[in-house]
Design a protein around this motif. Structure first.
Motif, PDB file in Angstrom:
ATOM      1  N   VAL A 248       0.639  -1.396  -0.065  1.00  0.00           N
ATOM      2  CA  VAL A 248       0.102  -0.149   0.021  1.00  0.00           C
ATOM      3  C   VAL A 248       0.998   1.246   0.106  1.00  0.00           C
ATOM      4  N   GLU A 249       0.348   2.331  -0.780  1.00  0.00           N
ATOM      5  CA  GLU A 249       1.248   3.398  -0.706  1.00  0.00           C
ATOM      6  C   GLU A 249       1.043   4.324   0.388  1.00  0.00           C
TER       7      GLU A 249
ATOM      8  N   THR B 193      -1.656   7.976   6.849  1.00  0.00           N
ATOM      9  CA  THR B 193      -1.061   6.711   7.268  1.00  0.00           C
ATOM     10  C   THR B 193       0.348   6.420   6.713  1.00  0.00           C
ATOM     11  N   PRO B 194       1.328   6.797   7.409  1.00  0.00           N
ATOM     12  CA  PRO B 194       2.833   6.976   6.663  1.00  0.00           C
ATOM     13  C   PRO B 194       3.325   5.594   6.717  1.00  0.00           C
ATOM     14  N   TYR B 195       3.007   4.593   7.344  1.00  0.00           N
ATOM     15  CA  TYR B 195       3.632   3.520   7.346  1.00  0.00           C
ATOM     16  C   TYR B 195       2.629   2.301   7.004  1.00  0.00           C
ATOM     17  N   PRO B 196       1.956   2.011   5.872  1.00  0.00           N
ATOM     18  CA  PRO B 196       0.809   1.327   5.726  1.00  0.00           C
ATOM     19  C   PRO B 196       1.358  -0.219   5.420  1.00  0.00           C
ATOM     20  N   ASN B 197       2.378  -0.517   5.554  1.00  0.00           N
ATOM     21  CA  ASN B 197       2.862  -2.154   5.312  1.00  0.00           C
ATOM     22  C   ASN B 197       3.638  -2.776   6.489  1.00  0.00           C
ATOM     23  N   THR B 198       3.387  -3.786   6.505  1.00  0.00           N
ATOM     24  CA  THR B 198       3.920  -4.727   7.372  1.00  0.00           C
ATOM     25  C   THR B 198       5.461  -4.572   7.259  1.00  0.00           C
ATOM     26  N   TYR B 199       6.251  -4.480   8.299  1.00  0.00           N
ATOM     27  CA  TYR B 199       7.873  -4.385   8.167  1.00  0.00           C
ATOM     28  C   TYR B 199       8.408  -5.713   9.116  1.00  0.00           C
TER      29      TYR B 199
END
Length: 560
Positions: A97-98, A103-109
């Motif tokens: 997700v961009e 929502t600056p951190y939309p992806n699992t890390y």
């Protein structure tokens, strides 16, 4: 050793984060762990988007992002037929997700738990706190105003030294076999599955691409490799094989390698060392209460579940954020002890739903494998709720909500990522907003840009004041100044070019929403004052159009 206010038993992510929050709030801490060395291995590597946001507020996110070269892993599963080197198919587990302004951190890390804990310990050390290894918690006694803890320290040559010490509070973050939980007599209700799974880390020197997960399924055997990073040759493996071979003892490296070659037919794959290996039986358990008197539970000590979905470590960290600010306010005498009861009230509801989600994912994943069901993107999707962006504390007695809003929300994971803010709402996460500029905040800050996550603090509530109603804004400011020092900061947010700054120097922080993201993301009008109270754990405690709502929120737990 000087007396510390809080003893934290267990130095995994939950305990480390809680220690860091309390220290930042000015509460002294001791954190002990019975292990004589720090844990190794990747284990719980998934850091969900909402946890990344909390780490931004805590001030440790840059170090977390640097740990894996600054990009999230893109988890697609490559599935192979027996003996084939090219995947038969790819299955997408999550969509990338961009980022957006709110929502600056939309992806699992993905960060190996070993590295994750090293980062947390390094931040503790900056606050002059270190984990006391080789210190085993043995028991406790509770009294009206303190807790007595009994510990046993193993020194460098193996000698054991007993210690008894008094603390104001005690928190058990000592894992699923928690001694603290057993000492306070809380049942760990649930089930342990019969199936045994072999897990561990192993270096794969050649044969598989670290950009993907990899799967071989030859029923009843299946093997999954989860990469540690796109430039890392270490993989965590999951092997479900014949139960009888995994029951009595952990699988050895050679046993796993032999079984891999047998099941996959991939003799081109070459393995290096295996730093840790273990056998695991899925546990789905949780407590009914997370507090007894002056003793609390958090993390795996309070809830244990399948690793499917990557919720366990993250839920423990969220426990710490929820408990930390409340314990600090009560300890410093700024809030009544009734505030601590809301830790149970807010977290049990969330954990109950999380356990349901992870159990359903676990069961459906294993069923598809064992049934030989064809893999599809839909059947292995891991987005939406598990990214934890919709977690809410609706119905909490300290959240200022309208009755109809509470009645309409039963799911504590209710707002999946990607739905967008429908105006900011009490009980939900407070969105971010970039492009804010400090104005009237002192010469050293004026003109600098910031974000709302950078303004929020784990130490204090943040009262955001939007709109142009000067009189009402000053009345809200008067409410915050009557609070005990250290409970709240008042932050005035003006629209771009919308206001002269004369007469507003009494606010701790004054911001201009130069890019318009704060007003748009929070859904607030320009011409009417709106006060948004953001708790130290990044949750919106109240949305009010005037002084009365802000005052009612703080009166729930604080003397004004």
């Amino acid at each position: 050793m000087d007396k510390s206010s809080v003893l934290i038993v267990g130095a995994g992510p939950s305990g480390l984060v809680l220690a860091l929050i309390l220290l930042k709030c000015g509460v002294s801490v001791r954190i002990i762990d019975k292990q004589t060395s720090h844990s190794k291995g990747s284990r719980g590597a998934a850091i969900q988007p909402r946890t990344l946001e909390l780490y931004d507020i805590l001030g440790i996110l840059p170090d977390v992002l640097k740990a894996k070269a600054g990009e999230p892993l893109r988890p697609s599963i490559a599935k192979y037929e027996h003996g084939e080197t090219n995947p038969a198919m790819f299955v997408k587990v999550v969509d990338i997700v961009e980022p957006s302004p709110d929502t600056p951190y939309p992806n699992t890390y993905y960060v190996d738990q070993e590295i994750h804990e090293e980062i947390l310990r390094s931040h503790l050390q900056r606050l002059s706190c270190t984990v006391e290894l080789g210190s085993e918690f043995r028991g406790l006694e509770q009294f009206p105003g303190h807790v007595v803890a009994h510990m046993e320290k193993t020194d460098s040559v193996g000698n054991k030294v007993k210690e008894t010490a008094s603390f104001d509070w005690l928190v058990g973050t000592d894992g699923a076999r928690s001694v603290v939980r057993k000492q306070i007599g809380i049942e760990y209700a649930g089930e342990t599955r019969a199936q045994c799974i072999a897990i561990g880390d192993i270096v794969v020197e050649q044969g598989v691409d670290p950009k993907f997960w990899h799967m071989w399924d030859e029923s009843p055997n299946s093997i999954i490799f989860r990469p540690s990073g796109v430039k890392d040759l270490s993989f965590m493996f999951f092997y479900t094989g014949r139960s009888e071979e995994l029951v009595d003892k952990p699988i050895t490296r050679q046993e796993f390698v032999d079984r891999f070659y047998e099941i996959t037919g991939r003799h081109d794959v070459r393995f290096g060392p295996a730093p840790w290996l273990s056998n695991y039986r899925p546990n789905m358990r949780m407590v009914k209460h997370m507090q007894v008197g002056r003793v609390f539970l958090a993390g795996d000590a309070a809830h244990c579940h399948s690793p499917t979905g990557g919720q366990g470590l993250n839920s423990g960290v969220h426990d710490a954020f929820n408990l930390g600010w409340k314990l600090a306010l009560v300890h410093k005498g700024h809030a009544s002890q009734t505030l601590l009861a809301t830790y149970d009230q807010e977290r049990i509801r969330v954990i109950t739903h999380m356990l349901k989600v992870t159990t359903e994912l676990h069961d459906s994943s294993l069923h598809r494998l064992h049934a030989g069901e064809k893999m599809t993107n839909e059947s292995w999707a891991r987005g939406g709720d598990i990214q934890m962006m919709g977690i809410n504390y609706s119905g909490s007695p300290i959240i200022l909500q309208e009755p109809d809003a509470v009645a309409g929300i039963s799911n504590p994971y209710s707002r999946p990522i990607g739905s967008g803010p429908a105006d900011v709402q009490a009980a939900y996460r407070a969105p971010d907003a970039p492009g804010l500029v400090f104005i009237g905040s002192g010469e050293s800050e004026n003109g600098k840009t910031t974000t709302l996550f950078s303004v929020f603090s784990v130490k204090v509530h943040t009262v955001l004041l939007f709109g142009s109603d000067e009189d009402c804004g000053e009345h809200v400011l008067e409410v915050t100044t009557r609070l005990p020092v250290g409970v709240a900061q008042a932050v005035r947010v003006f629209p771009h070019g919308g206001k002269s700054l004369s007469g507003f120097s009494s606010y701790e922080v004054i911001l201009e929403d130069r890019d318009g993201h704060a007003y748009a993301g929070y859904g607030v009008p320009f011409n009417k004052l709106t006060a948004v109270v953001v708790r130290p754990d990044g949750v919106v405690g109240a949305v009010a159009s005037g002084t009365d709502g802000v005052e009612r929120y703080f009166r729930n737990f604080c003397q004004i």
